[in-house]
Design a protein around this motif. Sequence first.
Motif, PDB file in Angstrom:
ATOM      1  N   ALA A   1       0.926  -1.186   0.125  1.00 34.22           N
ATOM      2  CA  ALA A   1       0.191   0.032  -0.069  1.00 34.22           C
ATOM      3  C   ALA A   1       0.830   1.197  -0.095  1.00 34.22           C
ATOM      4  CB  ALA A   1      -0.768  -0.142   1.198  1.00 34.22           C
ATOM      5  N   ALA A   2       1.973   1.232   0.848  1.00 39.13           N
ATOM      6  CA  ALA A   2       2.901   2.454   0.810  1.00 39.13           C
ATOM      7  C   ALA A   2       3.658   2.366  -0.577  1.00 39.13           C
ATOM      8  CB  ALA A   2       3.938   2.248   1.794  1.00 39.13           C
ATOM      9  N   LEU A   3       3.865   1.717  -1.267  1.00 37.03           N
ATOM     10  CA  LEU A   3       4.558   1.886  -2.589  1.00 37.03           C
ATOM     11  C   LEU A   3       3.694   2.047  -3.733  1.00 37.03           C
ATOM     12  CD1 LEU A   3       6.754   0.858  -4.450  1.00 37.03           C
ATOM     13  CD2 LEU A   3       5.926  -1.264  -4.647  1.00 37.03           C
ATOM     14  N   ARG A   4       2.270   1.742  -3.543  1.00 30.23           N
ATOM     15  CA  ARG A   4       1.298   2.184  -4.591  1.00 30.23           C
ATOM     16  C   ARG A   4       1.228   3.746  -4.380  1.00 30.23           C
ATOM     17  NH1 ARG A   4      -1.812  -2.285  -3.219  1.00 30.23           N
ATOM     18  NH2 ARG A   4      -3.142  -1.022  -1.890  1.00 30.23           N
ATOM     19  N   LYS A   5       1.139   4.214  -2.898  1.00 31.32           N
ATOM     20  CA  LYS A   5       0.822   5.681  -2.710  1.00 31.32           C
ATOM     21  C   LYS A   5       2.033   6.600  -3.099  1.00 31.32           C
ATOM     22  CE  LYS A   5      -0.364   8.812   0.945  1.00 31.32           C
ATOM     23  NZ  LYS A   5      -0.361   9.826  -0.055  1.00 31.32           N
ATOM     24  N   ALA A   6       3.229   5.915  -2.923  1.00 32.41           N
ATOM     25  CA  ALA A   6       4.428   6.494  -3.416  1.00 32.41           C
ATOM     26  C   ALA A   6       4.417   6.572  -4.915  1.00 32.41           C
ATOM     27  CB  ALA A   6       5.636   5.888  -3.019  1.00 32.41           C
ATOM     28  N   GLN A   7       4.267   5.600  -5.516  1.00 36.88           N
ATOM     29  CA  GLN A   7       3.821   5.688  -6.864  1.00 36.88           C
ATOM     30  C   GLN A   7       2.936   6.830  -7.546  1.00 36.88           C
ATOM     31  OE1 GLN A   7       3.502   1.571  -7.891  1.00 36.88           O
ATOM     32  NE2 GLN A   7       5.624   1.221  -8.319  1.00 36.88           N
ATOM     33  N   ALA A   8       1.659   6.739  -6.957  1.00 37.65           N
ATOM     34  CA  ALA A   8       0.859   7.765  -7.320  1.00 37.65           C
ATOM     35  C   ALA A   8       1.234   9.021  -6.848  1.00 37.65           C
ATOM     36  CB  ALA A   8      -0.495   7.367  -6.618  1.00 37.65           C
ATOM     37  N   ASP A   9       1.851   9.284  -5.975  1.00 40.48           N
ATOM     38  CA  ASP A   9       2.375  10.717  -5.448  1.00 40.48           C
ATOM     39  C   ASP A   9       3.392  11.007  -6.554  1.00 40.48           C
ATOM     40  OD1 ASP A   9       0.355  10.771  -3.541  1.00 40.48           O
ATOM     41  OD2 ASP A   9       2.052  10.355  -2.022  1.00 40.48           O
ATOM     42  N   SER A  10       4.206  10.180  -7.124  1.00 38.70           N
ATOM     43  CA  SER A  10       5.293  10.814  -8.177  1.00 38.70           C
ATOM     44  C   SER A  10       4.854  10.402  -9.689  1.00 38.70           C
ATOM     45  CB  SER A  10       6.359   9.810  -7.762  1.00 38.70           C
ATOM     46  OG  SER A  10       6.219   8.474  -8.036  1.00 38.70           O
ATOM     47  N   SER A  11       3.601  10.272  -9.709  1.00 40.61           N
ATOM     48  CA  SER A  11       3.067   9.957 -11.118  1.00 40.61           C
ATOM     49  C   SER A  11       2.932  11.303 -11.782  1.00 40.61           C
ATOM     50  CB  SER A  11       1.629   9.245 -11.312  1.00 40.61           C
ATOM     51  OG  SER A  11       1.207   9.305 -12.349  1.00 40.61           O
ATOM     52  N   PRO A  12       3.234  11.323 -13.044  1.00 39.55           N
ATOM     53  CA  PRO A  12       3.339  12.647 -13.947  1.00 39.55           C
ATOM     54  C   PRO A  12       1.989  12.707 -14.407  1.00 39.55           C
ATOM     55  CG  PRO A  12       4.363  10.749 -15.331  1.00 39.55           C
ATOM     56  CD  PRO A  12       4.171  10.355 -14.014  1.00 39.55           C
ATOM     57  N   TRP A  13       1.009  12.236 -14.205  1.00 37.54           N
ATOM     58  CA  TRP A  13      -0.349  12.154 -14.289  1.00 37.54           C
ATOM     59  C   TRP A  13      -1.365  12.263 -13.260  1.00 37.54           C
ATOM     60  CZ3 TRP A  13       2.186   7.742 -16.497  1.00 37.54           C
ATOM     61  CH2 TRP A  13       2.675   8.184 -17.961  1.00 37.54           C
ATOM     62  N   ARG A  14      -0.793  12.696 -12.014  1.00 40.60           N
ATOM     63  CA  ARG A  14      -1.321  12.822 -10.897  1.00 40.60           C
ATOM     64  C   ARG A  14      -2.342  14.117 -10.733  1.00 40.60           C
ATOM     65  NH1 ARG A  14       3.837  13.948  -9.709  1.00 40.60           N
ATOM     66  NH2 ARG A  14       4.291  16.410  -9.386  1.00 40.60           N
ATOM     67  N   ASP A  15      -2.079  15.104 -11.588  1.00 43.66           N
ATOM     68  CA  ASP A  15      -2.820  16.300 -11.507  1.00 43.66           C
ATOM     69  C   ASP A  15      -3.927  16.233 -12.733  1.00 43.66           C
ATOM     70  OD1 ASP A  15      -1.412  17.347  -9.352  1.00 43.66           O
ATOM     71  OD2 ASP A  15       0.121  18.017 -10.724  1.00 43.66           O
ATOM     72  N   ILE A  16      -4.080  14.971 -13.261  1.00 43.05           N
ATOM     73  CA  ILE A  16      -4.887  15.172 -14.557  1.00 43.05           C
ATOM     74  C   ILE A  16      -6.122  14.679 -14.070  1.00 43.05           C
ATOM     75  CG2 ILE A  16      -5.443  13.890 -16.715  1.00 43.05           C
ATOM     76  CD1 ILE A  16      -2.675  13.602 -17.468  1.00 43.05           C
ATOM     77  N   ALA A  17      -7.376  15.452 -13.944  1.00 45.57           N
ATOM     78  CA  ALA A  17      -8.803  14.689 -13.790  1.00 45.57           C
ATOM     79  C   ALA A  17      -9.460  14.416 -14.859  1.00 45.57           C
ATOM     80  CB  ALA A  17      -9.601  16.463 -13.281  1.00 45.57           C
ATOM     81  N   PHE A  18      -9.863  12.910 -14.430  1.00 42.52           N
ATOM     82  CA  PHE A  18     -10.784  12.279 -15.737  1.00 42.52           C
ATOM     83  C   PHE A  18     -11.894  12.417 -15.341  1.00 42.52           C
ATOM     84  CE2 PHE A  18      -6.510  10.298 -15.272  1.00 42.52           C
ATOM     85  CZ  PHE A  18      -6.127  10.022 -16.520  1.00 42.52           C
ATOM     86  N   ARG A  19     -12.613  12.575 -16.640  1.00 41.68           N
ATOM     87  CA  ARG A  19     -14.248  12.553 -16.438  1.00 41.68           C
ATOM     88  C   ARG A  19     -14.901  11.694 -17.581  1.00 41.68           C
ATOM     89  NH1 ARG A  19     -16.113  15.998 -20.758  1.00 41.68           N
ATOM     90  NH2 ARG A  19     -14.694  16.574 -22.014  1.00 41.68           N
ATOM     91  N   ASN A  20     -16.033  11.128 -17.052  1.00 46.45           N
ATOM     92  CA  ASN A  20     -16.778  10.230 -17.944  1.00 46.45           C
ATOM     93  C   ASN A  20     -17.338  10.921 -19.277  1.00 46.45           C
ATOM     94  OD1 ASN A  20     -17.707   7.899 -19.101  1.00 46.45           O
ATOM     95  ND2 ASN A  20     -19.291   7.542 -17.271  1.00 46.45           N
TER      96      ASN A  20
END
Length: 66
Positions: A27-46
């Motif tokens: 879980a800590a690894l997934r959170k670290a990967q999500a926090d460092s992702s280049p796409w973390r600020d992209i808002a997705f919409r349906n």
Amino acid sequence: MLTLFLGLQWAQAQPAPTPAEVRMASAALRKAQADSSPWRDIAFRNIGPSIQGGRVDDLEVNPEHP
């Protein structure tokens, strides 16, 4: 017949549970990967179908050739 039954019981046995330390590290690894992702600020919409479940919303017919 008994041998076949016991063999099937062994084949369907559940695996051992994952220890809590391993789950927490994952879980800590997934959170670290999500926090460092280049796409973390992209808002997705349906954008796709306005009606869920694939139901027909509208049917159009040529009035000249119904």
